[in-house]
Design a protein around this motif. Structure first.
Motif, PDB file in Angstrom:
ATOM      1  N   VAL A  97       7.422  -1.640   8.614  1.00 54.73           N
ATOM      2  CA  VAL A  97       6.335  -0.748   8.234  1.00 54.73           C
ATOM      3  C   VAL A  97       5.007  -1.454   8.422  1.00 54.73           C
ATOM      4  O   VAL A  97       4.938  -2.686   8.540  1.00 54.73           O
ATOM      5  CB  VAL A  97       6.493  -0.295   6.772  1.00 54.73           C
ATOM      6  CG1 VAL A  97       7.749   0.558   6.605  1.00 54.73           C
ATOM      7  CG2 VAL A  97       6.523  -1.491   5.848  1.00 54.73           C
ATOM      8  N   GLY A  98       3.971  -0.715   8.422  1.00 55.48           N
ATOM      9  CA  GLY A  98       2.645  -1.255   8.619  1.00 55.48           C
ATOM     10  C   GLY A  98       2.147  -2.020   7.410  1.00 55.48           C
ATOM     11  O   GLY A  98       2.761  -2.013   6.329  1.00 55.48           O
ATOM     12  N   THR A  99       0.986  -2.684   7.608  1.00 50.93           N
ATOM     13  CA  THR A  99       0.443  -3.520   6.540  1.00 50.93           C
ATOM     14  C   THR A  99       0.027  -2.708   5.329  1.00 50.93           C
ATOM     15  O   THR A  99      -0.089  -3.236   4.228  1.00 50.93           O
ATOM     16  CB  THR A  99      -0.776  -4.287   7.052  1.00 50.93           C
ATOM     17  OG1 THR A  99      -1.716  -3.354   7.581  1.00 50.93           O
ATOM     18  CG2 THR A  99      -0.375  -5.286   8.128  1.00 50.93           C
ATOM     19  N   ASP A 100      -0.204  -1.465   5.546  1.00 47.67           N
ATOM     20  CA  ASP A 100      -0.640  -0.616   4.431  1.00 47.67           C
ATOM     21  C   ASP A 100       0.538   0.184   3.853  1.00 47.67           C
ATOM     22  O   ASP A 100       0.339   1.198   3.219  1.00 47.67           O
ATOM     23  CB  ASP A 100      -1.740   0.325   4.888  1.00 47.67           C
ATOM     24  CG  ASP A 100      -1.303   1.171   6.065  1.00 47.67           C
ATOM     25  OD1 ASP A 100      -2.022   2.127   6.393  1.00 47.67           O
ATOM     26  OD2 ASP A 100      -0.233   0.895   6.654  1.00 47.67           O
ATOM     27  N   VAL A 101       1.689  -0.288   4.085  1.00 47.68           N
ATOM     28  CA  VAL A 101       2.873   0.439   3.621  1.00 47.68           C
ATOM     29  C   VAL A 101       3.608  -0.372   2.569  1.00 47.68           C
ATOM     30  O   VAL A 101       3.783  -1.577   2.697  1.00 47.68           O
ATOM     31  CB  VAL A 101       3.818   0.757   4.793  1.00 47.68           C
ATOM     32  CG1 VAL A 101       5.073   1.465   4.301  1.00 47.68           C
ATOM     33  CG2 VAL A 101       3.092   1.599   5.824  1.00 47.68           C
ATOM     34  N   GLN A 102       4.026   0.289   1.544  1.00 47.92           N
ATOM     35  CA  GLN A 102       4.813  -0.330   0.488  1.00 47.92           C
ATOM     36  C   GLN A 102       6.185   0.327   0.449  1.00 47.92           C
ATOM     37  O   GLN A 102       6.297   1.545   0.587  1.00 47.92           O
ATOM     38  CB  GLN A 102       4.116  -0.151  -0.865  1.00 47.92           C
ATOM     39  CG  GLN A 102       4.796  -0.916  -1.983  1.00 47.92           C
ATOM     40  CD  GLN A 102       4.023  -0.795  -3.288  1.00 47.92           C
ATOM     41  OE1 GLN A 102       3.367   0.211  -3.536  1.00 47.92           O
ATOM     42  NE2 GLN A 102       4.096  -1.833  -4.105  1.00 47.92           N
ATOM     43  N   VAL A 103       7.178  -0.497   0.224  1.00 45.62           N
ATOM     44  CA  VAL A 103       8.553   0.012   0.266  1.00 45.62           C
ATOM     45  C   VAL A 103       9.197  -0.148  -1.103  1.00 45.62           C
ATOM     46  O   VAL A 103       9.105  -1.209  -1.728  1.00 45.62           O
ATOM     47  CB  VAL A 103       9.394  -0.738   1.314  1.00 45.62           C
ATOM     48  CG1 VAL A 103      10.814  -0.188   1.352  1.00 45.62           C
ATOM     49  CG2 VAL A 103       8.735  -0.645   2.668  1.00 45.62           C
ATOM     50  N   ALA A 121       0.774  -1.213   0.000  1.00 44.12           N
ATOM     51  CA  ALA A 121       0.000   0.000   0.000  1.00 44.12           C
ATOM     52  C   ALA A 121       0.815   1.277   0.000  1.00 44.12           C
ATOM     53  O   ALA A 121       1.933   1.274  -0.443  1.00 44.12           O
ATOM     54  CB  ALA A 121      -0.962  -0.003   1.134  1.00 44.12           C
ATOM     55  N   VAL A 122       0.206   2.304   0.489  1.00 42.87           N
ATOM     56  CA  VAL A 122       0.664   3.623   0.103  1.00 42.87           C
ATOM     57  C   VAL A 122       0.927   4.522   1.302  1.00 42.87           C
ATOM     58  O   VAL A 122       0.314   4.366   2.270  1.00 42.87           O
ATOM     59  CB  VAL A 122      -0.426   4.272  -0.748  1.00 42.87           C
ATOM     60  CG1 VAL A 122       0.097   5.484  -1.456  1.00 42.87           C
ATOM     61  CG2 VAL A 122      -0.957   3.259  -1.716  1.00 42.87           C
ATOM     62  N   ALA A 123       1.686   5.512   1.246  1.00 43.10           N
ATOM     63  CA  ALA A 123       2.184   6.602   2.114  1.00 43.10           C
ATOM     64  C   ALA A 123       3.609   6.361   2.300  1.00 43.10           C
ATOM     65  O   ALA A 123       4.089   5.867   1.372  1.00 43.10           O
ATOM     66  CB  ALA A 123       1.456   6.781   3.397  1.00 43.10           C
ATOM     67  N   LEU A 124       4.270   6.775   3.234  1.00 41.38           N
ATOM     68  CA  LEU A 124       5.640   6.689   2.875  1.00 41.38           C
ATOM     69  C   LEU A 124       6.626   6.919   3.978  1.00 41.38           C
ATOM     70  O   LEU A 124       6.390   7.577   4.947  1.00 41.38           O
ATOM     71  CB  LEU A 124       5.928   7.743   1.819  1.00 41.38           C
ATOM     72  CG  LEU A 124       5.662   9.138   2.281  1.00 41.38           C
ATOM     73  CD1 LEU A 124       6.952   9.836   2.597  1.00 41.38           C
ATOM     74  CD2 LEU A 124       4.891   9.873   1.285  1.00 41.38           C
ATOM     75  N   LEU A 125       7.686   6.324   3.669  1.00 45.75           N
ATOM     76  CA  LEU A 125       8.922   6.702   4.332  1.00 45.75           C
ATOM     77  C   LEU A 125       9.943   6.696   3.224  1.00 45.75           C
ATOM     78  O   LEU A 125      10.102   5.717   2.535  1.00 45.75           O
ATOM     79  CB  LEU A 125       9.303   5.694   5.406  1.00 45.75           C
ATOM     80  CG  LEU A 125      10.726   5.848   5.900  1.00 45.75           C
ATOM     81  CD1 LEU A 125      10.826   7.066   6.787  1.00 45.75           C
ATOM     82  CD2 LEU A 125      11.183   4.634   6.656  1.00 45.75           C
ATOM     83  N   SER A 126      10.579   7.748   3.037  1.00 49.78           N
ATOM     84  CA  SER A 126      11.602   7.757   2.008  1.00 49.78           C
ATOM     85  C   SER A 126      12.872   8.315   2.580  1.00 49.78           C
ATOM     86  O   SER A 126      12.855   9.187   3.421  1.00 49.78           O
ATOM     87  CB  SER A 126      11.158   8.597   0.805  1.00 49.78           C
ATOM     88  OG  SER A 126      11.075   9.929   1.182  1.00 49.78           O
ATOM     89  N   VAL A 127      13.927   7.771   2.139  1.00 49.53           N
ATOM     90  CA  VAL A 127      15.231   8.248   2.570  1.00 49.53           C
ATOM     91  C   VAL A 127      15.999   8.676   1.339  1.00 49.53           C
ATOM     92  O   VAL A 127      16.176   7.900   0.415  1.00 49.53           O
ATOM     93  CB  VAL A 127      16.002   7.157   3.310  1.00 49.53           C
ATOM     94  CG1 VAL A 127      17.364   7.678   3.731  1.00 49.53           C
ATOM     95  CG2 VAL A 127      15.208   6.696   4.519  1.00 49.53           C
ATOM     96  N   VAL A 128      16.378   9.860   1.330  1.00 48.98           N
ATOM     97  CA  VAL A 128      17.121  10.383   0.198  1.00 48.98           C
ATOM     98  C   VAL A 128      18.538  10.640   0.659  1.00 48.98           C
ATOM     99  O   VAL A 128      18.757  11.285   1.670  1.00 48.98           O
ATOM    100  CB  VAL A 128      16.498  11.679  -0.327  1.00 48.98           C
ATOM    101  CG1 VAL A 128      17.281  12.199  -1.510  1.00 48.98           C
ATOM    102  CG2 VAL A 128      15.048  11.435  -0.687  1.00 48.98           C
ATOM    103  N   VAL A 129      19.449  10.102  -0.040  1.00 47.96           N
ATOM    104  CA  VAL A 129      20.835  10.252   0.346  1.00 47.96           C
ATOM    105  C   VAL A 129      21.583  10.962  -0.755  1.00 47.96           C
ATOM    106  O   VAL A 129      21.504  10.601  -1.911  1.00 47.96           O
ATOM    107  CB  VAL A 129      21.481   8.886   0.611  1.00 47.96           C
ATOM    108  CG1 VAL A 129      22.910   9.074   1.100  1.00 47.96           C
ATOM    109  CG2 VAL A 129      20.655   8.123   1.637  1.00 47.96           C
TER     110      VAL A 129
END
Lengths: 305, 164
Positions: free
Chosen positions: A281-287, A245-253
């Motif tokens: 991440v949670g069940t609704d999280v996609q990486v 699923a959707v929303a986010l954690l993003s790491v930009v290096v």
């Protein structure tokens, strides 16, 4: 003695002098200092020219106006000259002659009838070319700049028209008039610039041009998607953490070579300076993980939140 | 850089998530954290700086974020607005929490540190439900940008700086 001579000359001119008076006049002319030497022996020689000689001497001595006598003399001379016009002129010439005569009389405003004399002496052959005169004058007039003469006649100095036009043009906004003529709405330039300025970032371009940005930070990431969806239940005591699923954690290096304005001394970590040790991440999280050419890593997690 | 390292990172990440077992922590090599609640000596403390950035496609860039723009544009956004800025000093096992727009809460904990690096744990909550829990090791003095979810027409992004 002068008075005596003057009186005798008057009588001789009028034709009323006696022979004795003629002889006395001859004697006085020879001795009068006012009379040039070359004339003393040539006047009053011919009987038919006594009156004319007397008139000429009176004129020379300033005692009489020679105008009338000269005019009469001229007219006598003209009358003795054969008229070429009478021999050569055709019917058309009469009309031309009439116009010219009137013009000359108006211009001359003289009692002297020089018109006849002039007309008589004009060779008919020359007048045949008169038809060419008008066009020639017209042609020449087209090349003559009369502005200065006209301005001078009006008492005005010649104006620097070019400068004047430029000066006026600088104060006249022709845009509206032109646009109106072209049936166009004048483009709202200022508004357009402001609108575009809000969307266009010139900073990056300028910074790039002056070489402030490091090359390693420049490339835009070409997504190298690496789905890492994983369901990890029970970790937090809820059913909740899984990858999907959707929303986010993003790491930009990446690395930034210049301090951040408003956030001083920020330097981005390069790819070798950061390590993702753990990620849950949670069940609704996609990486997803992205990595750019510059070594930058983007870890993108989305949720449906 | 896009080759081996990138795939290795992806595989590492995927493996850690798939296994679900003990987290693979590179930071294990770091010094052991002190007991919870113990006050860390000054030399063990780090400065944590967090900016809350609203990334969108408005084309408007907050002047304070100009230097971040190139990095943030890598996420395909064109507009960036600084919503908040939070600074704190943390010792090992100490945490700082900030409330973020969209009903989110972010908690950052200093896990460990050594002479060069620092290991931090970042937890993101949405309506009190934990959505993200990650631990990462970064060189001190560097900034790591973390996106924490959608917000309005864009997303929220947190540039996190760990420094001495």
């Amino acid at each position: 003695m002068s008075d005596t001579l003057d009186n005798l000359l008057m009588r001789l001119k009028d034709g009323i002098a006696t022979l004795a008076e003629l002889e006395q006049a001859r004697a006085l002319v020879r001795s009068d200092e006012r009379v040039p030497d070359e004339l003393r022996d040539v006047v009053f020689v011919e009987a038919s020219e006594i009156e004319a000689d007397a008139a000429a001497l009176l004129g020379m001595l300033g005692l009489d106006d020679l105008g009338a006598m000269l005019v009469e003399a001229v007219m006598d001379e003209i009358a003795s000259v054969p008229s070429f016009v009478d021999e050569l002129a055709d019917e058309g010439w009469d009309e031309i002659a009439s116009v010219l005569r009137e013009g000359l009389e108006d211009e001359a405003s003289l009692g002297v009838d020089v018109v006849e004399a002039v007309m008589r002496r004009l060779p008919a052959a020359d007048f045949a070319r008169a038809a060419l005169v008008a066009p020639a004058i017209t042609a020449e007039a087209g090349e003559v700049d009369l502005s200065d003469a006209v301005l001078a006649g009006l008492g005005l100095a010649a104006l620097p028209l070019a400068e004047a036009v430029r000066a006026e043009a600088g104060e006249v906004d022709l845009a509206d008039a032109v646009a109106s003529t072209l049936a166009l709405e004048r483009p709202p330039v200022a508004e357009a610039v402001w609108a575009e300025a809000g969307k266009v970032d010139v900073v990056a371009g300028v910074m790039s041009t002056i070489g402030v940005w490091r090359a390693t930070a420049a490339p835009v990431v070409a997504p190298v998607v690496a789905p890492a969806n994983v369901v990890r239940g029970g970790r937090f005591g809820v059913a909740g953490f899984a990858l999907a699923a959707v929303a986010l954690l993003s790491v930009v290096v990446g690395r930034l070579a210049v301090p951040v304005t408003g956030a001083s001394d920020l330097v981005f970590a390069s790819a070798g300076e950061v390590q993702i040790d753990n990620l849950q991440v949670g069940t609704d999280v996609q990486v997803m993980q992205f990595e750019g050419d510059g070594g930058a890593v983007i870890l993108w997690l989305e949720t449906e939140v | 850089m896009t080759g081996i390292l990138g795939h290795a990172r992806t595989a590492l990440l995927a493996a850690a998530l798939l296994v679900g077992g003990p987290t693979l922590v590179a930071g294990d090599a770091l010094a052991a954290p002190p007991a919870p609640g113990a006050r860390a000596p000054a030399s063990n403390r780090v400065q944590i700086g967090v900016m809350v950035v609203y990334a969108n496609n408005s084309g408007q860039v907050d002047p304070r974020l100009r230097s971040l723009q190139r990095q943030l544009e890598m996420m395909r956004f064109t507009g960036f607005k600084l919503l908040d800025q939070h600074d704190d000093t943390l010792g090992v096992n100490q945490a700082t929490t900030l409330q973020v727009e969209g009903g989110r809460r972010v908690q950052i904990t200093l896990v460990s540190r050594d002479e060069e690096n620092a290991q931090i744990r970042v937890q993101v909550f949405k309506d009190n439900e934990k959505k993200v829990d990650t631990t990462l090791t970064t060189k001190r003095g560097r900034t790591v940008v973390i996106g924490i979810g959608k917000y309005q027409d864009g997303s929220l992004v947190l540039p996190v700086t760990v420094s001495d």
